[in-house]
Design a protein around this motif. Structure first.
Motif, short mmCIF file in Angstrom:
data_model
loop_
_atom_site.label_atom_id
_atom_site.label_comp_id
_atom_site.label_asym_id
_atom_site.label_seq_id
_atom_site.Cartn_x
_atom_site.Cartn_y
_atom_site.Cartn_z
N ALA A 495 82.96 53.79 -30.29
CA ALA A 495 82.12 52.90 -31.10
C ALA A 495 80.91 52.43 -30.32
O ALA A 495 79.78 52.40 -30.83
CB ALA A 495 82.94 51.72 -31.59
N ARG A 496 81.11 52.09 -29.02
CA ARG A 496 80.00 51.64 -28.18
C ARG A 496 79.00 52.77 -27.99
O ARG A 496 77.77 52.56 -28.09
CB ARG A 496 80.54 51.16 -26.83
N SER A 497 79.49 53.96 -27.76
CA SER A 497 78.59 55.10 -27.56
C SER A 497 77.76 55.36 -28.81
O SER A 497 76.55 55.59 -28.73
CB SER A 497 79.41 56.33 -27.18
N ALA A 498 78.41 55.32 -29.97
CA ALA A 498 77.68 55.56 -31.22
C ALA A 498 76.65 54.47 -31.48
O ALA A 498 75.54 54.73 -31.94
CB ALA A 498 78.66 55.66 -32.39
N LEU A 499 77.02 53.22 -31.17
CA LEU A 499 76.09 52.11 -31.41
C LEU A 499 74.88 52.21 -30.49
O LEU A 499 73.75 51.95 -30.91
CB LEU A 499 76.82 50.78 -31.21
N ASP A 500 75.10 52.59 -29.20
CA ASP A 500 73.97 52.74 -28.28
C ASP A 500 73.02 53.84 -28.73
O ASP A 500 71.82 53.80 -28.42
CB ASP A 500 74.50 53.04 -26.87
N GLN A 501 73.55 54.82 -29.46
CA GLN A 501 72.71 55.90 -29.96
C GLN A 501 72.11 55.59 -31.33
O GLN A 501 71.43 56.44 -31.91
CB GLN A 501 73.54 57.19 -30.05
N GLY A 502 72.35 54.39 -31.84
CA GLY A 502 71.79 54.00 -33.13
C GLY A 502 72.56 54.54 -34.32
O GLY A 502 72.06 54.48 -35.45
N ASP A 503 73.75 55.08 -34.11
CA ASP A 503 74.56 55.64 -35.19
C ASP A 503 75.45 54.54 -35.76
O ASP A 503 76.60 54.36 -35.34
CB ASP A 503 75.38 56.80 -34.67
N VAL A 504 74.92 53.78 -36.73
CA VAL A 504 75.66 52.66 -37.31
C VAL A 504 76.89 53.16 -38.08
O VAL A 504 77.98 52.61 -37.97
CB VAL A 504 74.74 51.83 -38.24
#
Length: 849
Positions: A495-504
């Motif tokens: 979840a953190r990785s996706a959020l850092d990449q802007g993938d809500v």
């Protein structure tokens, strides 16, 4: 069903008090009672009420008249007009509108609102539901704020949808104050009961008090009283909780009675009717009540599962909670708990209350320091870096987004070791070591700046951040830290990785894989990371939701509006108000979604008028939503088809009612005015044909067949009446033939000599009779020596007496020959004389007597 009455003609109408599409209220004088009364007429859209609606109205009005409840106008009479409109005659009560009393002293206003709740409670105890409560339907006595009258009675019983009492299209006031189960019957689980009146009463109180209702329509809305009122009232917090409970979306979750709501309103004021002195507490803080003042607190008793146990002392285990018995829940259709009146009798289950979400206040510097990320004692004493490859949380995560900061205002979370362990500051030596980590610090600062730019307002109150020192990355040394301390749940890592990449969307998907049980078993660090991700996710989704909201209103995207409203409804009301115009946009979007839901539900139910009304609302709010145009056209065509079928069956009242309703909701519909005019003209022609047949039938019964034939000749029948006209004509003609079977009879009235004196006239009296009626009498005459007869018409002196006046100009002193012809209505002819045997009139000689 009662006998219909022409109530408008029986009473003397003095004034129109209120006019609405389906309701008209008059002030009238009742001669039988010798006093002025209020007369209410209810007119369903499209014609008279159904049999079920009539029975429901009779039951409600009859029960109300029998009970004679205080706070309601006395019902004097009720029934129906010949065109199946319902009427309710009631006592004319004096008073002022409720909203005109909103500016009075707080204690007075609360007493008035409590009186409204008590009055509604008396109706509920009687097993009745008002279904039409709004601030416009409440009158307050001019000289006593504790005396109120609830108006708007009978509308839901006669006009409301069966089983729900819903009054779609009735009035904007009903749309505003109606409970959710009126619009969504599936919430009511079989019927709409008194919790709907509880919802409306609470919303009326919020309007009068000027309260801010957050997330109205959600499972757990929150009510916030104005700041000045919160300071002035001793029981403000309890009152907010009571109102929040009464406004829950599901009627089964409104675990509060109307009598308890009344007690909460009255209990918000300090004993003796005064208010707490201003300045006694800061905004957002509860005002301490005197020990003897139970107020609303006793009534707003929370359930055991909501009681938070006090923190255990250091080294102690938290004390176990005692056995709990869940409170009894009351369904929306259960009988109203009369035993709860006043909240004094035993056996009343405690009321469940979800704590109202208070508005956040700007933190003080000391509070900001308290919010800084703490450093555990274990990490401060560690001589080697924490195990695992995970990098230290950046400053943005430690500090949290604005939403996370709001969440943690009450202080830092408890340490992992339990509520008794202490938190320690970072030692100076560690700070010196951390100062050398320029690269790490630069990354932290950049992340901090990026988080701050997302919300300018939140950045202004950003809490002071204490950066946790981290040693130079190295391979973990076995045995220097507790086993698994640095391990993080892989789903949180994803979840953190996706959020850092802007993938809500990817972030939400990763978090959705965590079950509630798994979430409860997370470690302290994992919990902090989960809270941080959710806070950042909420912040990232806010801007997206705002853009989605604006785009949905602009393009008419219903799905986009629904997603945007769902997201923005979770934000604190203070944040919504901080964005200019956002609150109004959300309110508009909610109106759109409500109209959209009601439109499609009405289409499924075949309620074309409801579809037409809601489609018009949607077209006005979101002109780019094509579905509203499609369903409006479909509903209008269906209404016109129904109107045509009704007209063909001779039910012109229904046909005109349907077209009038269509014109009200779509006045610019092409061809509608011509269609309505044609139906009205057809109705008028139909009325003329009916009248002609009635007159002909009456003439036949009175043995005046000629009069009946004349009535039929004055109207040209259409195909639907042609057979009936022909049949009536034949019957009349047959009657006429029976009555006029004989020819007229003509005779000389008296025995006279047919002689005249020279140059003098002669009057010849004639008697003409017939078995029905003489139509014409004429004399055919000629003088001696002239073979052609001359026709003279005679006028009757009486019904059967005629005079043939033979003047000198006619006889010319010569012998005259004549005969008389009489004709009746049927063409039969009677004679006195004949062309071959005429009567003779001679001149009198000098020697004749």
């Amino acid at each position: 069903m009662t006998k219909s009455r022409k109530i408008i003609e029986e009473l003397q109408i003095k004034q129109v008090i209120k006019v609405a599409p389906q309701t008209t209220v008059f002030r009238a004088f009742d001669p039988a009672r010798e006093k002025e009364v209020a007369l209410k007429l209810l007119t369903p859209a499209g014609g008279g009420g159904s049999d079920a609606a009539c029975e429901a109205f009779l039951s409600f009005a009859g029960r109300l008249q029998q009970l004679e409840l205080g706070g309601f106008p006395t019902v004097l009479d009720f029934g129906f007009t010949p065109d199946k409109r319902a009427f309710l005659e009631a006592e004319l009560v004096p008073g002022v509108a409720l909203l005109e009393r909103a500016g009075a002293e707080a204690g007075t206003v609360l007493r008035t609102l409590a009186a409204v709740a008590r009055t509604a409670n008396s109706l509920a105890e009687a097993g009745l539901v008002h279904h039409n409560l709004s601030s416009d339907n409440v009158l307050v006595a001019a000289d006593d704020p504790d005396v109120v009258w609830l108006l708007g009675l009978g509308s839901a019983a006669f006009l409301g949808a069966e089983g729900t009492g819903a009054l779609p299209g009735h009035s904007p006031e009903w749309e505003t104050f109606a409970a959710p189960e009126h619009h969504e019957p599936e919430l009511a689980d079989g019927g709409v009961g008194w919790p709907a009146d509880l919802y409306s009463t609470a919303l009326i109180a919020c309007q009068v008090l000027g309260a801010d209702v957050g997330s109205l329509g959600s499972p757990a809305p929150s009510v916030r009283l104005p700041a000045e009122l919160r300071k002035a009232l001793a029981g403000a917090v309890d009152l907010e909780r009571a109102l929040s409970t009464a406004l829950r979306r599901s009627p089964g979750e409104r675990t509060l009675s109307l009598s308890l709501l009344a007690a909460a309103l009255e209990g918000a004021v300090t004993p003796g009717g005064g208010t707490a002195p201003s300045g006694g507490a800061e905004e957002g803080e509860a005002v301490q009540k005197p020990a003897g003042d139970a107020g609303a607190t006793v009534l707003m008793e929370v359930t055991p599962e909501m009681v938070v146990p006090p923190p255990a002392k250091a080294g102690e285990e938290p004390s176990p909670r005692p056995a709990e018995t869940p409170p009894a829940r009351r369904g929306p259709n259960d009988t109203h708990p009369a035993a709860e009146k006043g909240g004094e009798k035993e056996g009343v289950p405690p009321t469940q209350v979800i704590p109202a979400a208070e508005l956040p206040v700007k933190p003080s510097p000391s509070a900001q320091a308290a919010k800084a990320a703490p450093v555990s004692k274990k990490k401060a004493e560690a001589t080697s870096p924490p195990p695992g490859p995970a990098a230290p949380p950046p400053a943005s995560r430690a500090a949290g987004t604005p939403a996370q900061a709001e969440k943690k205002k009450s202080g830092p979370p408890p340490a992992k070791g339990g509520p008794g362990k202490q938190r320690f500051s970072v030692p100076p030596v560690a700070l010196v070591v951390a100062g050398g980590l320029v690269v790490v610090l630069a990354v932290v600062v950049l992340l901090f700046m990026r988080a701050g730019t997302k919300h300018e307002e939140a950045a202004q109150s950003m809490p002071v951040v204490v950066i946790e020192p981290t040693a130079v990355p190295a391979q973990p040394t076995p045995g220097t830290s507790e086993e698994g301390e640095g391990a993080m749940d892989p789903r949180l890592v994803a979840a953190r990785s996706a959020l850092d990449q802007g993938d809500v969307a990817g972030t939400r998907q990763a978090l959705a894989e965590l079950s509630p049980d798994e979430e409860a078993g997370l470690s302290e660090d994992e919990r902090d990371e989960l809270d941080s991700i959710r806070a950042e996710l909420e912040g990232a989704g806010t801007e997206q939701a705002v853009s989605q909201l604006e785009r949905g209103l602009r393009t008419g995207s219903i799905n986009g509006l629904r997603r945007a409203v769902d997201t923005l409804s979770k934000l604190p009301s203070s944040e919504l108000r901080s964005r200019r115009g956002l609150t109004d946009q959300i309110a508009k979007a909610r109106r759109v979604l409500q109209a959209h839901t009601l439109m499609w539900r009405a289409r499924k139910a075949g309620d074309h008028l409801q579809v037409l009304e809601r489609a018009g609302t949607l077209i006005e709010l979101v002109p780019k939503y094509s579905g509203a145009f499609k369903l409006r056209e479909e509903a209008a065509a269906a209404l016109e088809k129904d109107a045509e079928a009704a007209a063909n069956q001779g039910d012109f009242t229904r046909a005109i009612g349907l077209l009038n309703a269509e014109q009200r909701y779509w006045p610019k519909r092409r061809g509608l005015a011509d269609r309505l005019a044609h139906v009205k003209a057809t109705e008028e022609h139909n009325r003329q044909q009916q009248t002609a047949l009635q007159r002909a039938s009456a003439a036949l019964a009175a043995s005046r067949p000629e009069e009946g034939l004349e009535a039929l000749r004055g109207v040209r029948p259409d195909s639907g009446f042609a057979v009936r006209f022909a049949d009536m004509t034949n019957r009349l003609q047959q009657k006429l033939d029976e009555m006029d079977a004989q020819a007229p009879k003509v005779s000389l009235t008296e025995d006279i000599r047919l002689r005249y004196k020279k140059n003098e006239p002669l009057e010849i009296p004639l008697t003409v009779t017939d078995d029905y009626r003489v139509e014409q009498v004429k004399v055919m005459m000629r003088t001696e020596g002239k073979p052609a007869y001359r026709e003279l018409s005679l006028k009757p002196k009486t019904s059967s007496h005629y005079i043939f006046n033979l003047t000198p100009a006619l006889h010319q002193n010569e012998t005259v020959e004549f005969y008389v012809v009489a004709t009746d209505r049927s063409g039969h002819t009677g004679f006195l004389g004949s062309p071959s045997k005429p009567l003779e009139v001679t001149r009198k000689k000098w020697y004749q007597r």
